[in-house]
Design a protein around this motif. Structure first.
Motif, PDB file in Angstrom:
ATOM      1  N   ARG A  71       0.707   3.656  -3.253  1.00  0.00           N
ATOM      2  CA  ARG A  71      -0.413   4.520  -2.889  1.00  0.00           C
ATOM      3  C   ARG A  71      -0.791   5.525  -3.981  1.00  0.00           C
ATOM      4  NH1 ARG A  71       1.605   6.619   2.439  1.00  0.00           N
ATOM      5  NH2 ARG A  71      -0.365   7.713   2.473  1.00  0.00           N
ATOM      6  N   ILE A  72       0.216   6.100  -4.620  1.00  0.00           N
ATOM      7  CA  ILE A  72      -0.078   7.110  -5.645  1.00  0.00           C
ATOM      8  C   ILE A  72      -0.849   6.477  -6.807  1.00  0.00           C
ATOM      9  CG2 ILE A  72       0.918   8.821  -7.211  1.00  0.00           C
ATOM     10  CD1 ILE A  72       1.563   9.542  -4.392  1.00  0.00           C
ATOM     11  N   PHE A  87      -5.187   8.321   0.177  1.00  0.00           N
ATOM     12  CA  PHE A  87      -4.000   7.874  -0.540  1.00  0.00           C
ATOM     13  C   PHE A  87      -2.841   8.872  -0.555  1.00  0.00           C
ATOM     14  CE2 PHE A  87      -7.422   5.255  -2.248  1.00  0.00           C
ATOM     15  CZ  PHE A  87      -6.856   3.994  -2.141  1.00  0.00           C
ATOM     16  N   PHE A  88      -3.143  10.151  -0.425  1.00  0.00           N
ATOM     17  CA  PHE A  88      -2.057  11.119  -0.600  1.00  0.00           C
ATOM     18  C   PHE A  88      -1.639  11.833   0.682  1.00  0.00           C
ATOM     19  CE2 PHE A  88      -4.045  11.528  -5.057  1.00  0.00           C
ATOM     20  CZ  PHE A  88      -3.387  10.383  -5.479  1.00  0.00           C
ATOM     21  N   ILE A 109     -10.626  10.103  -1.399  1.00  0.00           N
ATOM     22  CA  ILE A 109      -9.505   9.372  -2.013  1.00  0.00           C
ATOM     23  C   ILE A 109      -8.199  10.142  -1.822  1.00  0.00           C
ATOM     24  CG2 ILE A 109      -8.521   8.602  -4.220  1.00  0.00           C
ATOM     25  CD1 ILE A 109     -11.452   7.970  -5.077  1.00  0.00           C
ATOM     26  N   LEU A 141     -13.867  11.869  -4.385  1.00  0.00           N
ATOM     27  CA  LEU A 141     -12.518  12.265  -4.801  1.00  0.00           C
ATOM     28  C   LEU A 141     -11.763  12.858  -3.617  1.00  0.00           C
ATOM     29  CD1 LEU A 141     -13.204  13.913  -8.301  1.00  0.00           C
ATOM     30  CD2 LEU A 141     -12.239  11.659  -7.843  1.00  0.00           C
ATOM     31  N   PHE A 192       0.828  -1.202   0.000  1.00  0.00           N
ATOM     32  CA  PHE A 192       0.000   0.000   0.000  1.00  0.00           C
ATOM     33  C   PHE A 192       0.866   1.257   0.000  1.00  0.00           C
ATOM     34  CE2 PHE A 192      -2.227   3.355   2.349  1.00  0.00           C
ATOM     35  CZ  PHE A 192      -3.353   3.485   1.566  1.00  0.00           C
ATOM     36  N   VAL A 222      -2.565   3.648  -6.885  1.00  0.00           N
ATOM     37  CA  VAL A 222      -3.898   3.202  -6.464  1.00  0.00           C
ATOM     38  C   VAL A 222      -4.829   4.402  -6.321  1.00  0.00           C
ATOM     39  CG1 VAL A 222      -5.223   2.038  -4.657  1.00  0.00           C
ATOM     40  CG2 VAL A 222      -2.964   1.186  -5.288  1.00  0.00           C
ATOM     41  N   GLY A 223      -4.321   5.468  -5.722  1.00  0.00           N
ATOM     42  CA  GLY A 223      -5.129   6.671  -5.533  1.00  0.00           C
ATOM     43  C   GLY A 223      -5.597   7.248  -6.856  1.00  0.00           C
ATOM     44  N   VAL A 224      -4.672   7.379  -7.796  1.00  0.00           N
ATOM     45  CA  VAL A 224      -5.031   7.950  -9.097  1.00  0.00           C
ATOM     46  C   VAL A 224      -6.033   7.047  -9.806  1.00  0.00           C
ATOM     47  CG1 VAL A 224      -4.149   8.536 -11.390  1.00  0.00           C
ATOM     48  CG2 VAL A 224      -2.897   9.274  -9.357  1.00  0.00           C
ATOM     49  N   ALA A 252      -8.196   5.017  -8.439  1.00  0.00           N
ATOM     50  CA  ALA A 252      -9.488   5.158  -7.770  1.00  0.00           C
ATOM     51  C   ALA A 252     -10.200   6.425  -8.235  1.00  0.00           C
ATOM     52  CB  ALA A 252      -9.301   5.179  -6.256  1.00  0.00           C
ATOM     53  N   MET A 253      -9.428   7.508  -8.383  1.00  0.00           N
ATOM     54  CA  MET A 253     -10.044   8.772  -8.817  1.00  0.00           C
ATOM     55  C   MET A 253     -10.601   8.634 -10.232  1.00  0.00           C
ATOM     56  SD  MET A 253      -7.336  11.498  -7.203  1.00  0.00           S
ATOM     57  CE  MET A 253      -8.311  12.979  -7.253  1.00  0.00           C
TER      58      MET A 253
END
Lengths: 321, 412
Positions: free
Chosen positions: A9-10, B203-204, B199, B196, A5, A12-14, A16-17
């Motif tokens: 993370r970056i 995540f960030f 998220i 968003l 994770f 996965v985050g992108v 998800a967005m």
């Protein structure tokens, strides 16, 4: 798992967005696609005709039903509409959060009045000369405690005179001249003399049916607990909503002005609308079905029989001019 | 675990006086979370009157009442959010729960329909989420920012937050005008923005690693004992007093429109003017507060608010009155909103940061709630001009009282 994770993370985050945005777009496109069909669903036959705002098609088009039940969408887009004697008042959003009342005479826009809040009621007198509306003034936030009030405006098309708020008129509550300021007025209906009117006064926790005089700029209370009056075409009866249901919901009543006799309209429990007279014996109103969109019903004004559904996903009923 | 995050907390005065030119990345990321969340919630705020009146055919009056009650009640949840996040050393996790709750409510609107109890419940959950997340989020901002830049960091966060608040209504308007007036897609898009935001947060944003010091345990008792600190106690009382003298924005705008004699259309533009001034001035005033003293700035902000109330007496009229009043009102927010948190952060040790900030916030929020309730009661029996005079005297008394109560020893 945790290491994975942290390392990814970056990405996965992108991802998800992107997924959220894609799902949102697909959903909106799908909904907008099927809304066209909703605006052309036929309604019930209405002998004297019905003007209403379509809520199903997503465009708020002012539409009409005729004696055969044929539905004709118009081009005007309104939140509230009312038509009489060739005059139409259309309450709509002009700018973000800013509303206006547009007045049309014989299809031509003659006047636009900026409104101080969210439109609630709209009426045109039977002669087409007096236009009135009620809006909710809500300030900047729906969360501001106590941050609301109503404003009711009246426009005389003969003189062009605009009353921005009925609060400017003198008010007599049960015989006592009133000086308080936190008063709300709503739901105007104007008589055939184009001077006498009925409306609602709300002050503290009490509402009154009030009778007013436009020329004299004065108002007096008539009776308690009656809201959003609507004067019958023959000027003898007033229809209004009143809290009477089991859970304190509103029901429609018709008051005979001469005898003071009040008749309840069966099946109107839960209504929150200013009823409109389609003809001397029939009232129309919008009511939300449990968990659904508003539906327009008609009811016999003498309280005989259950309401008849005219058209679904529609509001702001009124006669055809 | 999050090695990189500890580095951010250490960018401190000891670097030989070279000030980093930007606020910490975490602050900008939290600003982004707030921006997206505010687009989401302000979209709904802008849509709700139309939704309730037209799609649900309900009277707006009852709803306004319910909202007021919930706003007051959920203010207490800030204390819970603050205490729990200090206790479990996870400010981020508690903030995720808070932001997540508000996001989910956007999907609940279409499901509950025209039930005033249901609507009230959804709004209550939304408010509860806001209550929970505020203290841990502000604690995160303060924990990653060097002390001498706190005002600026909170200023940047509030600027981004307010940008979102301005974009939300525009998004709703664009959708209603060009796409659809149906409620479901509007709630769905609002949910997407909120999602968003969540998220970005998950995540960030990184939870700063706090040292667990054996002697410094987070208990309810330790939290309550924060008030034994003179600065903390005085700040809470003073913020509460000034909060009691603060009347709701809605009332300011309604009176301003009447006194100035401008068209009622201006009522819709006044909040925009306040927000624009707020977002433009929040960062510069935050920076100024870092130098001139944060408490001093907070106090000065309320002097500006007193000026706003004096202007409501109508010394001038027309558009100039509106412009000046709205500008001062926006400056009041810029000088107080983030600055109070920046000031509060300097009074509370790191391990109790969220709890401490939540105490100050709750005091202020409850005071403002009490004030708006009292004010509503005043208005049923007094004229507007009397009500304005009452607020001028209350604010003057509060300012004098606070000036005598809070001495400069806590002014930085």
């Amino acid at each position: 798992m945790k290491d994975w994770f942290v390392r990814n993370r970056i990405v996965v985050g992108v991802t998800a967005m992107v997924v959220v945005i894609a799902l949102g777009v697909v959903y909106v496109v799908a909904t907008v696609r099927d809304q066209q069909a909703a605006a052309t669903q036929p309604g019930a036959a209405v002998a004297s005709g019905l003007t209403f705002v379509d809520n199903g098609g997503g465009q708020n088009l002012v539409s009409t039903l005729d004696a055969s039940g044929k539905r004709t969408p118009g081009s005007l887009k309104c939140l509230r509409v009312y038509t009489a004697a060739g005059t139409t008042v259309c309450l709509r959003m002009g700018l973000p959060g800013a509303y206006e009342a547009a007045v049309y005479v014989d299809g031509k826009e003659v006047r636009t009045v900026p409104l101080p809040g969210t439109p609630s009621r709209a009426r045109v007198s039977a002669s087409g000369k007096i236009v009135s509306w009620t809006v909710f003034v809500t300030g900047d936030s729906y969360l501001a405690p106590g941050g609301f009030s109503t404003r009711t405006g009246v426009l005389d098309l003969r003189s062009g005179e605009l009353v921005e708020s009925l609060e400017a008129f003198s008010m007599t509550i049960e015989g006592v001249p009133d000086k308080r300021v936190n008063e709300n007025y709503w739901g105007v209906t104007v008589a055939s003399d184009d001077n006498t009117f009925y409306a609602t006064l709300g002050s503290s926790n009490t509402t009154w049916l009030i009778k007013g005089d436009l020329k004299a700029r004065s108002m007096v209370t008539v009776r308690q607990s009656a809201e959003c009056p609507s004067l019958s075409p023959d000027q003898t009866r007033v229809a209004y909503k009143k809290r009477g249901g089991r859970l304190g919901t509103w029901q429609l009543f018709v008051l005979d002005l001469a005898s003071g006799k009040e008749t309840q309209l069966p099946g109107s429990d839960g209504v929150d609308d200013q009823a409109a007279w389609l003809n001397p014996t029939t009232l129309a109103y919008a009511k939300v079905q449990q968990g659904g969109a508003p539906t327009i019903y008609e009811s016999a004004a003498d309280g005989s029989g259950q309401p008849r559904e005219l058209v679904a996903a529609a509001s702001s009923p009124g006669p055809v001019a | 675990m999050y090695v990189a995050s500890t580095r951010q907390t250490k960018v401190s005065p000891s670097d030989g006086g070279v000030r980093p030119s930007r606020v910490p990345t975490t602050v900008v990321l939290l600003g982004t979370v707030s921006l997206l969340t505010d687009i989401s919630s302000e979209m709904v705020t802008a849509f709700l009157p139309i939704y309730v009146i037209f799609n649900l055919q309900m009277s707006y009056l009852q709803l306004g009442l319910l909202d007021g009650i919930y706003t007051g009640a959920t203010a207490v949840l800030r204390l819970v959010g603050g205490h729990v996040s200090d206790r479990v050393h996870r400010h981020k996790a508690v903030a995720v729960v808070g932001y997540g709750m508000s996001a989910v409510t956007k999907l609940a609107f279409p499901a509950i329909g025209a039930s005033s109890v249901g609507l009230g419940g959804v709004l209550a959950v939304d408010r509860a989420g806001k209550g929970l997340r505020t203290a841990p989020r502000d604690a995160l901002i303060s924990l990653v920012t060097p002390k001498e830049r706190l005002g600026e960091a909170f200023g940047v966060h509030r600027t981004m937050d307010t940008v979102g608040a301005l974009l939300g209504p525009l998004a709703t308007f664009a959708l209603l005008s060009w796409v659809t007036t149906r409620p479901d897609p509007i709630f769905m898009i609002s949910f997407c923005f909120a999602a968003l935001g969540v998220i970005v947060l998950i995540f960030f944003v990184r939870q700063p690693k706090l040292e667990r010091v054996p002697g410094k345990v987070v208990t309810l008792r330790a939290t309550a004992e924060l008030l034994r600190n003179k600065g903390m106690r005085r700040t809470t009382i003073a913020a509460g007093l000034l909060g009691l003298a603060t009347i709701s924005d809605a009332f300011v705008f309604v009176v301003l429109q009447r006194v100035s004699g401008v068209s009622p259309t201006w009522l819709a533009l006044m909040p925009v003017g306040t927000a624009l001034t707020f977002l433009l001035a929040a960062t510069p005033l935050g920076k100024l507060a870092d130098r001139a003293g944060r408490w001093r700035m907070f106090f000065a902000g309320h002097v500006l608010l007193l000026a706003v109330y004096l202007l409501l007496l109508g010394p001038i009229s027309g558009v100039p009155l509106v412009l000046v009043t709205v500008a001062l009102h926006g400056l009041f927010y810029a000088a107080t909103d983030g600055v109070l948190m920046a000031h509060g952060a300097t009074l509370v040790p790191e391990h109790l940061r969220a709890s401490g900030l939540s105490i100050v916030q709750t005091g202020q929020a409850l005071a403002r709630f009490a004030s708006s309730v009292c004010f509503g009661l005043f208005l049923t029996s007094f004229a507007f001009s009397t009500a304005v005079l009452i607020s001028i005297s209350t604010m003057t008394i509060a300012l004098v009282g606070v000036f005598l109560l809070i001495r400069p020893e806590v002014s930085r």
